[in-house]
Scaffold this motif. Structure first.
Motif, PDB file in Angstrom:
ATOM      1  N   SER A 147       0.593  -1.361  -0.092  1.00 28.63           N
ATOM      2  CA  SER A 147       0.018   0.160  -0.032  1.00 28.63           C
ATOM      3  C   SER A 147       0.840   1.056   0.052  1.00 28.63           C
ATOM      4  CB  SER A 147      -0.756   0.076   1.136  1.00 28.63           C
ATOM      5  OG  SER A 147      -0.132   0.113   2.330  1.00 28.63           O
ATOM      6  N   VAL A 148       0.596   2.179  -0.572  1.00 26.50           N
ATOM      7  CA  VAL A 148       1.158   3.718  -0.906  1.00 26.50           C
ATOM      8  C   VAL A 148       0.022   4.628  -0.870  1.00 26.50           C
ATOM      9  CG1 VAL A 148       2.497   4.913  -2.204  1.00 26.50           C
ATOM     10  CG2 VAL A 148       2.989   2.366  -2.178  1.00 26.50           C
ATOM     11  N   TYR A 149       0.457   5.658  -0.114  1.00 25.37           N
ATOM     12  CA  TYR A 149      -0.228   6.946   0.008  1.00 25.37           C
ATOM     13  C   TYR A 149       0.912   8.016   0.315  1.00 25.37           C
ATOM     14  CZ  TYR A 149      -0.397   6.521   5.230  1.00 25.37           C
ATOM     15  OH  TYR A 149      -0.029   6.435   6.598  1.00 25.37           O
ATOM     16  N   ILE A 150       0.131   9.230   0.197  1.00 24.78           N
ATOM     17  CA  ILE A 150       0.979  10.640   0.686  1.00 24.78           C
ATOM     18  C   ILE A 150       0.530  11.074   1.885  1.00 24.78           C
ATOM     19  CG2 ILE A 150       1.630  12.978  -0.070  1.00 24.78           C
ATOM     20  CD1 ILE A 150       2.815  10.751  -1.831  1.00 24.78           C
ATOM     21  N   ASP A 151       1.100  11.101   2.820  1.00 23.51           N
ATOM     22  CA  ASP A 151       0.760  11.630   4.178  1.00 23.51           C
ATOM     23  C   ASP A 151       0.292  13.202   3.985  1.00 23.51           C
ATOM     24  OD1 ASP A 151       1.261  13.104   6.717  1.00 23.51           O
ATOM     25  OD2 ASP A 151       1.222  11.321   7.555  1.00 23.51           O
ATOM     26  N   PRO A 152      -0.814  13.667   4.671  1.00 28.99           N
ATOM     27  CA  PRO A 152      -1.128  14.868   4.030  1.00 28.99           C
ATOM     28  C   PRO A 152      -0.477  16.079   5.048  1.00 28.99           C
ATOM     29  CG  PRO A 152      -3.094  13.661   5.300  1.00 28.99           C
ATOM     30  CD  PRO A 152      -1.831  12.892   4.929  1.00 28.99           C
ATOM     31  N   THR A 153      -0.133  15.580   6.067  1.00 23.82           N
ATOM     32  CA  THR A 153       0.715  16.631   6.919  1.00 23.82           C
ATOM     33  C   THR A 153       2.163  16.668   6.640  1.00 23.82           C
ATOM     34  OG1 THR A 153       1.109  14.707   8.701  1.00 23.82           O
ATOM     35  CG2 THR A 153      -0.661  16.330   8.956  1.00 23.82           C
ATOM     36  N   THR A 200     -11.146  10.222   3.909  1.00 28.75           N
ATOM     37  CA  THR A 200     -11.111  11.455   4.446  1.00 28.75           C
ATOM     38  C   THR A 200     -10.626  11.490   5.991  1.00 28.75           C
ATOM     39  OG1 THR A 200     -12.792  12.059   3.145  1.00 28.75           O
ATOM     40  CG2 THR A 200     -12.377  13.583   5.035  1.00 28.75           C
ATOM     41  N   ILE A 201      -9.773  12.100   6.411  1.00 29.63           N
ATOM     42  CA  ILE A 201      -9.188  12.459   7.605  1.00 29.63           C
ATOM     43  C   ILE A 201      -8.919  13.784   7.943  1.00 29.63           C
ATOM     44  CG2 ILE A 201      -7.691  10.187   7.516  1.00 29.63           C
ATOM     45  CD1 ILE A 201      -5.164  11.857   7.269  1.00 29.63           C
ATOM     46  N   ARG A 202      -9.151  13.984   9.181  1.00 30.48           N
ATOM     47  CA  ARG A 202      -8.944  15.278   9.789  1.00 30.48           C
ATOM     48  C   ARG A 202      -7.490  15.991   9.994  1.00 30.48           C
ATOM     49  NH1 ARG A 202     -13.100  18.343   9.408  1.00 30.48           N
ATOM     50  NH2 ARG A 202     -15.422  17.432   9.810  1.00 30.48           N
ATOM     51  N   VAL A 203      -7.081  16.888   9.393  1.00 27.63           N
ATOM     52  CA  VAL A 203      -5.808  17.392   9.651  1.00 27.63           C
ATOM     53  C   VAL A 203      -6.089  18.723  10.055  1.00 27.63           C
ATOM     54  CG1 VAL A 203      -3.402  17.876   8.775  1.00 27.63           C
ATOM     55  CG2 VAL A 203      -4.704  15.853   8.017  1.00 27.63           C
ATOM     56  N   GLY A 204      -5.598  19.285  11.334  1.00 32.60           N
ATOM     57  CA  GLY A 204      -5.682  20.659  11.701  1.00 32.60           C
ATOM     58  C   GLY A 204      -7.321  21.107  11.891  1.00 32.60           C
ATOM     59  N   GLY A 205      -8.008  20.142  12.008  1.00 35.67           N
ATOM     60  CA  GLY A 205      -9.433  20.427  12.250  1.00 35.67           C
ATOM     61  C   GLY A 205     -10.125  20.443  10.611  1.00 35.67           C
ATOM     62  N   ARG A 206      -9.550  20.383   9.813  1.00 33.03           N
ATOM     63  CA  ARG A 206      -9.792  20.311   8.377  1.00 33.03           C
ATOM     64  C   ARG A 206      -9.716  18.903   7.802  1.00 33.03           C
ATOM     65  NH1 ARG A 206      -7.140  25.611   5.237  1.00 33.03           N
ATOM     66  NH2 ARG A 206      -8.762  24.960   3.882  1.00 33.03           N
ATOM     67  N   PRO A 207     -10.796  18.650   6.827  1.00 33.73           N
ATOM     68  CA  PRO A 207     -10.973  17.334   6.072  1.00 33.73           C
ATOM     69  C   PRO A 207      -9.855  17.274   4.961  1.00 33.73           C
ATOM     70  CG  PRO A 207     -12.732  18.493   5.508  1.00 33.73           C
ATOM     71  CD  PRO A 207     -12.001  19.388   6.761  1.00 33.73           C
ATOM     72  N   ARG A 208      -9.207  16.213   4.867  1.00 27.02           N
ATOM     73  CA  ARG A 208      -8.079  15.933   3.773  1.00 27.02           C
ATOM     74  C   ARG A 208      -8.599  14.572   3.288  1.00 27.02           C
ATOM     75  NH1 ARG A 208      -6.032  21.087   2.949  1.00 27.02           N
ATOM     76  NH2 ARG A 208      -4.974  21.306   4.943  1.00 27.02           N
TER      77      ARG A 208
END
Length: 158
Positions: free
Chosen positions: A48-54, A136-144
């Motif tokens: 599995s591969v993904y780009i970490d949003p943070t 969809t995950i939350r990063v800094g309170g915003r959905p990513r």
């Protein structure tokens, strides 16, 4: 002059017709039962591969997995992926080319847990399968939205 030109064109066209009528088939015969040809259990690795949003860095992981291919009909194969972290099932249209069996999703109904798009192929005794999931995950309170691509590669058990 017209007669010479006409004769030359006639000779050229007849040579083209004769050379295009070669009935030698150098390719291997194509199977009429591709689902039967690929049935079995394939053991390998699910990456599995993904780009970490943070951090914006690529994150990859791999686990041992199996894919079971079963005949649903002549040109439809049942696909079941199993690992310690993922279990997915679906059906796929399958076709046959000379030693190569590509397959892709047949439907988006509830029985297909891979999602809208998945595909793979069987070449010799090696099966590959790829699908993508979006979460969809939350990063800094915003959905990513995060898209994770899963790729299975395995060898057929004998």
């Amino acid at each position: 002059m017209k007669k010479v030109l006409f004769a030359a064109l006639l000779l050229l066209s007849s040579a083209t017709i004769v050379t295009s009528c070669n009935d030698d088939d150098d390719s291997a015969p194509v199977s009429q039962t591709p689902a039967t040809d690929v049935m079995g259990t394939y053991t390998g690795t699910l990456a599995s591969v993904y780009i970490d949003p943070t951090s914006q860095e690529e994150v990859s992981n791999s686990v041992d997995a199996t894919v079971d291919l079963s005949e649903d009909s002549k040109y439809v194969v049942g696909v079941k992926l199993s690992s310690t972290s993922v279990t997915k099932e679906g059906v796929a249209n399958i076709s046959a080319m000379a030693g190569f069996y590509p397959f892709s999703n047949k439907s988006t109904d509830a029985a297909n847990t891979f999602g809208v798009v998945f595909s793979g192929d069987v070449k010799g005794s090696i099966c590959t399968l790829t699908y993508t999931e979006e979460t969809t995950i939350r990063v800094g309170g915003r959905p990513r939205k995060v898209s994770t691509t899963y790729t299975f590669t395995g060898k057929k058990e004998e």
